[in-house]
Design a protein around this motif. Sequence first.
Motif, PDB file in Angstrom:
ATOM      1  N   PRO A  31       0.842  -1.184   0.000  1.00  0.00           N
ATOM      2  CA  PRO A  31       0.000   0.000   0.000  1.00  0.00           C
ATOM      3  C   PRO A  31       0.884   1.243   0.000  1.00  0.00           C
ATOM      4  N   GLN A  43      -0.862  13.250  -1.790  1.00  0.00           N
ATOM      5  CA  GLN A  43      -1.388  11.893  -1.892  1.00  0.00           C
ATOM      6  C   GLN A  43      -2.405  11.863  -3.018  1.00  0.00           C
ATOM      7  N   SER A  58      -8.471   3.406  -4.312  1.00  0.00           N
ATOM      8  CA  SER A  58      -7.101   2.890  -4.255  1.00  0.00           C
ATOM      9  C   SER A  58      -6.605   2.837  -2.825  1.00  0.00           C
ATOM     10  N   THR A  59      -7.209   3.603  -1.938  1.00  0.00           N
ATOM     11  CA  THR A  59      -6.848   3.575  -0.522  1.00  0.00           C
ATOM     12  C   THR A  59      -8.043   4.080   0.274  1.00  0.00           C
ATOM     13  N   PRO A 159      -7.740   4.144   8.941  1.00  0.00           N
ATOM     14  CA  PRO A 159      -8.425   3.537   7.793  1.00  0.00           C
ATOM     15  C   PRO A 159      -9.936   3.775   7.863  1.00  0.00           C
ATOM     16  N   VAL A 165     -11.463  -1.387  -1.373  1.00  0.00           N
ATOM     17  CA  VAL A 165     -10.136  -0.901  -1.746  1.00  0.00           C
ATOM     18  C   VAL A 165      -9.492  -1.886  -2.705  1.00  0.00           C
TER      19      VAL A 165
END
Length: 231
Positions: A31, A43, A58-59, A159, A165
């Motif tokens: 990750p 980011q 993606s995250t 998170p 994800v």
Amino acid sequence: MHRRARMLGALLAATLFFSLLGAAVAAAQPPRAAVSHGAAATQTVQVSVSDVFAFTLSTNEITPGDSVTVTITDLGTTAHTFTLSPIANFAFNSSDSTTHLLQFFAVHPPLVNLSVNGTPGETYSQTFTAPAYGEYEYVCLEPGHFNAGMFGFLGSGEPGTGSTVATGPGWQVFAIVGGVASLVILTIVLAFVFGQREGTKHEMPPERLGYPEGPRPPADGEAPTPPQQHG
Ligand SMILES: [Cu+2]
């Protein structure tokens, strides 16, 4: 025949191996770690939507204070929005109507509000500053989509929950490469099998030619014993 079966087994195993390789390599992608030094860290969050009522990110975690660029890509032909609530640790009621959500965002301007209109491949981006620690709900504001389950949470400093994800930014590419490799190997396997069948048609058994049948090859053997020439 046994040898052919073994080769076939090995080739099929190789096919399976390459199929799984894509997934394995994708899963092995680490990750993207948040760069936490300084205030100017950047980011990216890639969001993909399609013809189902779901977001794929993606995250699910960003770092407070970072400059975050969100990119939305429509993989299907359905219009959606990615609208990020500015209120930490607040969740809409699952029965809230789209009208209710629009009223909420009129009072609390969203941190991110991106729309796709249903053109496959269209991509839009927006950059914002990651907010204070907490989870922030994102929703789709197309009528009925939220109630169909199109929402999740992006975490800042933790998170987010309820997010789908994807494993690594290039997982689609790995999946495609694995698929192509599998097809190539499958083609070779099929060519091999049918090539063998074709070959047997042209082999005339010795007894049909009037020759005495030669000694039986070993049970495990493949190579036919050439007919012995007489006279
Ligand atoms: Cu939607």
